[in-house]
Every structure is written in C-alpha cells, then in structure tokens.
Design a protein around this motif. Structure first.
Motif, short mmCIF file in Angstrom:
data_model
loop_
_atom_site.label_atom_id
_atom_site.label_comp_id
_atom_site.label_asym_id
_atom_site.label_seq_id
_atom_site.Cartn_x
_atom_site.Cartn_y
_atom_site.Cartn_z
N LEU A 44 0.94 -1.33 0.13
CA LEU A 44 -0.11 0.06 0.16
C LEU A 44 0.83 1.48 0.02
O LEU A 44 1.48 1.73 0.98
CB LEU A 44 -0.99 -0.05 1.12
N HIS A 45 1.23 1.80 -1.19
CA HIS A 45 1.98 3.11 -0.99
C HIS A 45 1.56 4.21 -0.46
O HIS A 45 2.45 5.03 -0.04
CB HIS A 45 2.24 3.18 -2.73
N GLN A 46 0.17 4.29 -0.59
CA GLN A 46 -0.04 5.66 0.26
C GLN A 46 -0.10 5.60 1.64
O GLN A 46 0.18 6.50 2.22
CB GLN A 46 -1.72 5.91 -0.14
N TRP A 47 -0.22 4.34 2.09
CA TRP A 47 0.12 4.15 3.66
C TRP A 47 1.54 4.29 3.91
O TRP A 47 2.05 4.82 5.07
CB TRP A 47 -0.73 2.96 4.33
N THR A 48 2.39 3.87 3.06
CA THR A 48 3.85 3.97 3.31
C THR A 48 4.37 5.16 3.20
O THR A 48 5.10 5.83 4.10
CB THR A 48 4.54 3.14 2.16
N PHE A 49 3.71 6.19 2.53
CA PHE A 49 4.04 7.67 2.08
C PHE A 49 3.77 8.26 3.36
O PHE A 49 4.37 9.18 3.91
CB PHE A 49 3.40 8.28 1.15
N LEU A 50 2.31 8.02 4.13
CA LEU A 50 1.84 8.65 5.28
C LEU A 50 2.95 8.40 6.36
O LEU A 50 3.07 8.96 7.24
CB LEU A 50 0.52 8.23 5.58
N ALA A 51 3.27 7.20 6.51
CA ALA A 51 4.04 6.24 7.31
C ALA A 51 5.62 7.13 7.47
O ALA A 51 6.02 7.66 8.46
CB ALA A 51 4.27 5.06 7.56
N MET A 52 5.90 7.61 6.23
CA MET A 52 7.37 8.23 6.35
C MET A 52 7.22 9.53 6.76
O MET A 52 8.04 10.10 7.23
CB MET A 52 7.77 8.27 4.63
N LEU A 53 5.80 10.22 6.47
CA LEU A 53 5.87 11.69 6.84
C LEU A 53 5.74 11.75 8.34
O LEU A 53 6.31 12.61 8.84
CB LEU A 53 4.34 12.10 6.21
N VAL A 54 4.95 10.68 8.91
CA VAL A 54 5.06 10.85 10.34
C VAL A 54 6.28 10.47 10.93
O VAL A 54 6.84 11.12 12.01
CB VAL A 54 3.84 9.61 10.85
N LEU A 55 7.06 9.47 10.31
CA LEU A 55 8.33 9.22 11.08
C LEU A 55 9.31 10.37 10.92
O LEU A 55 10.21 10.64 11.93
CB LEU A 55 8.77 7.91 10.21
N TYR A 56 9.25 10.81 9.69
CA TYR A 56 10.29 12.11 9.46
C TYR A 56 9.87 13.04 10.43
O TYR A 56 10.90 14.12 10.87
CB TYR A 56 10.25 12.63 7.94
N ALA A 57 8.81 13.53 10.60
CA ALA A 57 8.04 14.61 11.57
C ALA A 57 8.66 14.19 12.70
O ALA A 57 9.29 15.47 13.65
CB ALA A 57 6.61 14.89 11.30
N CYS A 58 8.32 13.13 13.35
CA CYS A 58 8.63 12.83 14.71
C CYS A 58 10.29 12.82 14.85
O CYS A 58 10.86 13.43 15.89
CB CYS A 58 8.30 11.33 14.96
N ALA A 59 11.04 12.38 13.89
CA ALA A 59 12.47 12.63 13.94
C ALA A 59 13.00 13.60 13.96
O ALA A 59 13.97 14.08 14.62
CB ALA A 59 12.95 11.52 13.02
N LEU A 60 12.54 14.65 13.04
CA LEU A 60 13.05 15.96 13.06
C LEU A 60 12.63 16.73 14.27
O LEU A 60 13.63 17.69 14.77
CB LEU A 60 12.45 16.84 11.82
N PHE A 61 11.50 16.34 14.88
CA PHE A 61 11.00 17.17 16.12
C PHE A 61 11.87 16.76 17.30
O PHE A 61 12.31 17.47 18.30
CB PHE A 61 9.70 16.97 16.56
N ARG A 62 12.31 15.42 17.22
CA ARG A 62 13.07 14.91 18.33
C ARG A 62 14.43 15.29 18.38
O ARG A 62 14.95 15.67 19.33
CB ARG A 62 13.09 13.22 18.35
#
Length: 65
Positions: A44-62
């Motif tokens: 599921l490419h759309q869910w993968t893209f959404l997961a990448m958005l969330v992971l990058y946002a959390c990593a950058l904030f952290r």
C-alpha cells in the motif's frame, strides 16, 4: 530546547518546522524508492508515504529541528 523558533521575527512552533521538513523529505524518499524500484516491497504505497511523513516529522522534532 526552545519552545518556539524565530524566523524573521515571527515565532513558529517546532512542530510546524518539523512537519515542513517532513513534507520535503518524504516525497524525496518516495521518489528514490520508485527510481530504485524499492517500492515493489510495499503493498500500500499511500500508507507507506503517510508513515514516512509521520516518521520524518517525529524524528526531526526529536532532534530539535
């Protein structure tokens, strides 16, 4: 760690900066996966893209970006 970031006298939330960075990094990662055919491992490419958005946002904030 500051509670807000100052950009030209305008104070913004660190989450806003992290989400903006994630909105730049996630499409670049998706493009790289498509070019190298690494996206064939994800169903599921759309869910993968959404997961990448969330992971990058959390990593950058952290890491204080």
């Amino acid at each position: 760690m500051p509670h807000e970031l100052s950009a030209f006298g305008i104070f913004v939330s660190p989450w806003l900066a992290a989400c903006a960075g994630a909105c730049v990094l996630a499409p670049l990662t998706a493009w790289l996966l498509n070019v190298t055919e690494g996206s064939r491992f994800f169903r599921l490419h759309q869910w993968t893209f959404l997961a990448m958005l969330v992971l990058y946002a959390c990593a950058l904030f952290r890491w204080g970006w």
